[in-house]
Design a protein around this motif. Structure first.
Motif, PDB file in Angstrom:
ATOM      1  N   MET A   1     -28.307 -51.251  79.609  1.00  0.00           N
ATOM      2  CA  MET A   1     -27.131 -51.121  79.767  1.00  0.00           C
ATOM      3  C   MET A   1     -26.222 -52.222  78.857  1.00  0.00           C
ATOM      4  SD  MET A   1     -25.799 -49.462  82.308  1.00  0.00           S
ATOM      5  CE  MET A   1     -24.141 -49.181  82.215  1.00  0.00           C
ATOM      6  N   ASN A   2     -27.244 -53.233  78.083  1.00  0.00           N
ATOM      7  CA  ASN A   2     -26.640 -53.795  77.068  1.00  0.00           C
ATOM      8  C   ASN A   2     -27.000 -53.110  75.715  1.00  0.00           C
ATOM      9  OD1 ASN A   2     -25.780 -56.842  77.357  1.00  0.00           O
ATOM     10  ND2 ASN A   2     -27.756 -57.286  77.236  1.00  0.00           N
ATOM     11  N   ASP A   3     -27.807 -52.386  75.245  1.00  0.00           N
ATOM     12  CA  ASP A   3     -27.354 -51.146  74.782  1.00  0.00           C
ATOM     13  C   ASP A   3     -26.197 -51.056  74.909  1.00  0.00           C
ATOM     14  OD1 ASP A   3     -30.105 -52.436  73.728  1.00  0.00           O
ATOM     15  OD2 ASP A   3     -31.134 -50.663  74.582  1.00  0.00           O
ATOM     16  N   TRP A   4     -26.068 -50.644  75.550  1.00  0.00           N
ATOM     17  CA  TRP A   4     -24.967 -49.010  75.515  1.00  0.00           C
ATOM     18  C   TRP A   4     -23.507 -50.002  75.718  1.00  0.00           C
ATOM     19  CZ3 TRP A   4     -23.535 -43.830  76.181  1.00  0.00           C
ATOM     20  CH2 TRP A   4     -21.961 -44.023  76.528  1.00  0.00           C
ATOM     21  N   ASN A   5     -23.602 -51.172  75.958  1.00  0.00           N
ATOM     22  CA  ASN A   5     -22.149 -51.302  75.650  1.00  0.00           C
ATOM     23  C   ASN A   5     -21.973 -52.109  74.165  1.00  0.00           C
ATOM     24  OD1 ASN A   5     -21.505 -51.892  78.648  1.00  0.00           O
ATOM     25  ND2 ASN A   5     -22.686 -54.171  78.872  1.00  0.00           N
ATOM     26  N   HIS A   6     -23.271 -52.248  73.010  1.00  0.00           N
ATOM     27  CA  HIS A   6     -22.555 -52.636  72.366  1.00  0.00           C
ATOM     28  C   HIS A   6     -22.542 -51.484  71.372  1.00  0.00           C
ATOM     29  CE1 HIS A   6     -25.756 -56.620  73.069  1.00  0.00           C
ATOM     30  NE2 HIS A   6     -24.219 -56.314  72.407  1.00  0.00           N
ATOM     31  N   PHE A   7     -22.908 -50.117  71.969  1.00  0.00           N
ATOM     32  CA  PHE A   7     -23.043 -48.318  71.645  1.00  0.00           C
ATOM     33  C   PHE A   7     -21.247 -48.354  71.850  1.00  0.00           C
ATOM     34  CE2 PHE A   7     -22.339 -44.338  72.832  1.00  0.00           C
ATOM     35  CZ  PHE A   7     -22.489 -43.765  71.917  1.00  0.00           C
ATOM     36  N   VAL A   8     -21.059 -48.416  72.630  1.00  0.00           N
ATOM     37  CA  VAL A   8     -19.348 -48.432  73.343  1.00  0.00           C
ATOM     38  C   VAL A   8     -18.797 -49.268  72.299  1.00  0.00           C
ATOM     39  CG1 VAL A   8     -17.397 -48.890  74.859  1.00  0.00           C
ATOM     40  CG2 VAL A   8     -19.700 -48.300  75.599  1.00  0.00           C
TER      41      VAL A   8
ATOM     42  N   TYR B   1     -16.198 -48.540  64.121  1.00  0.00           N
ATOM     43  CA  TYR B   1     -16.456 -47.924  63.329  1.00  0.00           C
ATOM     44  C   TYR B   1     -15.801 -45.598  63.214  1.00  0.00           C
ATOM     45  CZ  TYR B   1     -20.299 -51.116  62.961  1.00  0.00           C
ATOM     46  OH  TYR B   1     -20.603 -52.394  61.771  1.00  0.00           O
ATOM     47  N   TYR B   2     -16.209 -45.282  64.728  1.00  0.00           N
ATOM     48  CA  TYR B   2     -15.509 -44.099  64.735  1.00  0.00           C
ATOM     49  C   TYR B   2     -13.929 -43.873  65.139  1.00  0.00           C
ATOM     50  CZ  TYR B   2     -19.825 -44.316  63.026  1.00  0.00           C
ATOM     51  OH  TYR B   2     -21.266 -43.999  61.972  1.00  0.00           O
ATOM     52  N   GLY B   3     -13.348 -45.149  66.196  1.00  0.00           N
ATOM     53  CA  GLY B   3     -12.292 -45.108  66.357  1.00  0.00           C
ATOM     54  C   GLY B   3     -12.161 -44.356  68.029  1.00  0.00           C
ATOM     55  N   VAL B   4     -13.333 -44.347  69.136  1.00  0.00           N
ATOM     56  CA  VAL B   4     -13.154 -43.657  70.598  1.00  0.00           C
ATOM     57  C   VAL B   4     -13.978 -44.096  70.964  1.00  0.00           C
ATOM     58  CG1 VAL B   4     -14.650 -41.666  70.952  1.00  0.00           C
ATOM     59  CG2 VAL B   4     -13.725 -40.971  68.851  1.00  0.00           C
ATOM     60  N   ASN B   5     -12.972 -44.001  72.235  1.00  0.00           N
ATOM     61  CA  ASN B   5     -14.064 -44.982  73.171  1.00  0.00           C
ATOM     62  C   ASN B   5     -14.693 -44.133  73.756  1.00  0.00           C
ATOM     63  OD1 ASN B   5     -13.821 -46.634  75.589  1.00  0.00           O
ATOM     64  ND2 ASN B   5     -11.816 -46.886  75.667  1.00  0.00           N
ATOM     65  N   MET B   6     -15.764 -44.671  74.424  1.00  0.00           N
ATOM     66  CA  MET B   6     -16.597 -43.695  74.845  1.00  0.00           C
ATOM     67  C   MET B   6     -16.987 -44.976  76.401  1.00  0.00           C
ATOM     68  SD  MET B   6     -18.022 -41.833  72.561  1.00  0.00           S
ATOM     69  CE  MET B   6     -19.706 -41.082  73.108  1.00  0.00           C
ATOM     70  N   ASN B   7     -15.705 -45.740  76.563  1.00  0.00           N
ATOM     71  CA  ASN B   7     -16.227 -46.687  78.025  1.00  0.00           C
ATOM     72  C   ASN B   7     -15.780 -45.445  79.520  1.00  0.00           C
ATOM     73  OD1 ASN B   7     -16.563 -48.687  79.179  1.00  0.00           O
ATOM     74  ND2 ASN B   7     -14.308 -49.575  79.687  1.00  0.00           N
ATOM     75  N   ALA B   8     -15.272 -44.604  79.168  1.00  0.00           N
ATOM     76  CA  ALA B   8     -15.320 -43.405  79.851  1.00  0.00           C
ATOM     77  C   ALA B   8     -16.894 -43.019  80.946  1.00  0.00           C
ATOM     78  CB  ALA B   8     -14.663 -42.459  80.078  1.00  0.00           C
ATOM     79  N   LEU B   9     -17.435 -43.395  79.914  1.00  0.00           N
ATOM     80  CA  LEU B   9     -19.079 -42.618  80.702  1.00  0.00           C
ATOM     81  C   LEU B   9     -20.150 -43.728  81.016  1.00  0.00           C
ATOM     82  CD1 LEU B   9     -19.564 -40.203  77.197  1.00  0.00           C
ATOM     83  CD2 LEU B   9     -18.633 -39.767  79.793  1.00  0.00           C
ATOM     84  N   THR B  10     -19.161 -44.459  81.115  1.00  0.00           N
ATOM     85  CA  THR B  10     -20.135 -46.490  81.499  1.00  0.00           C
ATOM     86  C   THR B  10     -20.345 -46.213  82.244  1.00  0.00           C
ATOM     87  OG1 THR B  10     -19.084 -47.919  79.642  1.00  0.00           O
ATOM     88  CG2 THR B  10     -20.401 -47.954  81.918  1.00  0.00           C
ATOM     89  N   LYS B  11     -20.038 -45.316  83.957  1.00  0.00           N
ATOM     90  CA  LYS B  11     -19.833 -44.919  84.789  1.00  0.00           C
ATOM     91  C   LYS B  11     -21.465 -44.221  84.929  1.00  0.00           C
ATOM     92  CE  LYS B  11     -18.185 -44.364  89.062  1.00  0.00           C
ATOM     93  NZ  LYS B  11     -17.385 -43.662  90.307  1.00  0.00           N
TER      94      LYS B  11
END
Ligand SMILES: C[S@@+](CC[C@H](N)C(=O)[O-])C[C@H]1O[C@@H](n2cnc3c(N)ncnc32)[C@H](O)[C@@H]1O
Length: 359
Positions: free
Chosen positions: A176-183, A189-199
């Motif tokens: 989960m930590n790795d994922w949060n860093h990835f988000v 860097y790329y201007g896209v919010n991936m947080n919607a996929l956290t759940k």
């Protein structure tokens, strides 16, 4: 599997300590693999052995059968048990044995299989669902009075202590930590919010780390209470319906003080007893319980309890257990386990329900 001494010794003993079941008989080996059980059956005196194997391993089985000098007895048939037709035509029918009318008219299509031998057991007995194929073979080909090798099977459940839960929880938190860093990085860097996929990511990884059954060879001293049987089967009469869904309510008394119920562990045993009509002279057991000498390739399955409750000697765990085939893949199993801790003091803790996947 061929190097699993517990497995090999059990089947070898079952066959060679009960030669009366094999001498002069017709044997069917369901899922022959290398052909080992078929070869033993021939060496024990079988008149004919049909060795059925679905995969190309059948070629190797044929080679081993020839190399071991039993090619006149063992016939390897490549195909699935459900589809193949056995070449042997019996001289008797199911109603009369021998049936003179059938043999006179040369019409009887009943096949004479005296023994069905198979090593069909998967993790926690039923994973892979190969027993379905054995049931199919039995219902199509086994003579009345025939015997099953193995003849009986049981599934067990026991409370255990283990460090596996803490380790898996740590792995889950790292993921989960790795994922949060990835988000964060993807946003920066790329201007896209991936947080919607956290759940969804969390649910998938929670399933993988905490809700999936874990293979382990436990030491007997990890048992913190009495095991209980959750399923018993007579292989001569069991039905596919009966094994599609295993349900049980068991009470597991705790016999260790100041410990944690980290998990429930599941394993199985099978027995070679012959049948009531035609019993084994020497019963043999193949047991996959925790064993200080290392156990079997099946090991045990560990079902984590997260969080792990504290328990003491004199407490007991009431478990409601159900195991059904996964909707996505009928060879895999989904389990619902609800447990209720009854403390020795009389206090009852609220029931905790958990889902476990045996994949
Ligand atoms: C667990 S292995 C046992 C092999 C061998 N009998 C032994 O004891 O070493 C099961 C074997 O059954 C075969 N098998 C599974 N389902 C089958 C089916 N429906 N018909 C024929 N073979 C099958 C598999 O390909 C595999 O080789």
């Amino acid at each position: 599997m061929l190097c699993d001494r517990v497995r090999m010794d059990a089947y070898h003993s079952a066959v060679f300590r009960n030669p009366h079941h094999f001498r002069g008989k017709v044997v069917l080996d369901v899922g022959t693999g290398s052909g080992i059980l078929a070869i033993w059956s021939a060496q024990a005196g079988a008149r004919k052995v049909y060795a059925v194997e679905a995969t190309n391993v059948a070629e190797h089985a044929r080679e081993l059968v020839r190399a071991n000098g039993v090619a006149d007895i063992v016939e390897v048939i490549q195909g699935t048990m459900e589809d193949i037709v056995l070449p042997e035509k019996g001289e008797s029918c199911r109603f009369l044995n021998p049936c003179y009318i059938c043999s006179f008219l040369n019409r009887c299509q009943t096949f004479e299989i005296d023994v069905i031998i198979s090593e069909w057991m998967g993790y926690y007995l039923l994973r892979e669902s190969m027993f379905d194929s054995v049931i199919c073979a039995r219902d199509r080909w086994l003579n009345p009075g025939g015997v099953m090798y193995p003849s009986h099977a049981r599934m067990w459940l026991a409370p255990i202590r283990s460090g596996l839960g803490d380790k898996k929880m740590e792995d889950f938190e790292i993921a989960m930590n790795d994922w949060n860093h990835f988000v964060e990085d993807t946003q920066a860097y790329y201007g896209v919010n991936m947080n919607a996929l956290t759940k969804a990511y969390r649910a998938e990884h929670e399933k993988f780390y905490l809700k999936s059954s874990i293979w382990n060879n436990l030491h007997p001293n990890q048992l913190i209470g009495q095991p209980a049987v959750v399923k018993e089967m007579d292989c001569l009469t069991a039905t596919v319906e009966e094994i599609r869904e295993v349900r049980a309510q068991v009470t597991l008394p705790i016999n260790q003080d100041r410990t944690r119920l980290a998990a429930l562990a599941g394993w199985f045993d099978v027995h070679f007893r012959g049948s009531k009509q035609n019993p084994a002279v020497e019963e043999v057991e193949l047991n996959t319980a925790p064993d200080e000498n290392g156990g079997t390739h099946w090991g045990q399955q560990v079902f984590l309890m997260t969080p792990a409750p504290r328990v003491n000697e004199g407490d007991s765990i009431n478990v409601s257990f159900s195991m059904v085939r996964s909707k996505e893949n009928h060879r895999l199993m989904d389990m619902d386990i609800t447990y209720e801790l009854h403390e020795a003091s009389g206090r009852k803790l609220p029931a905790v329900a958990t889902k476990i996947f045996l994949e």
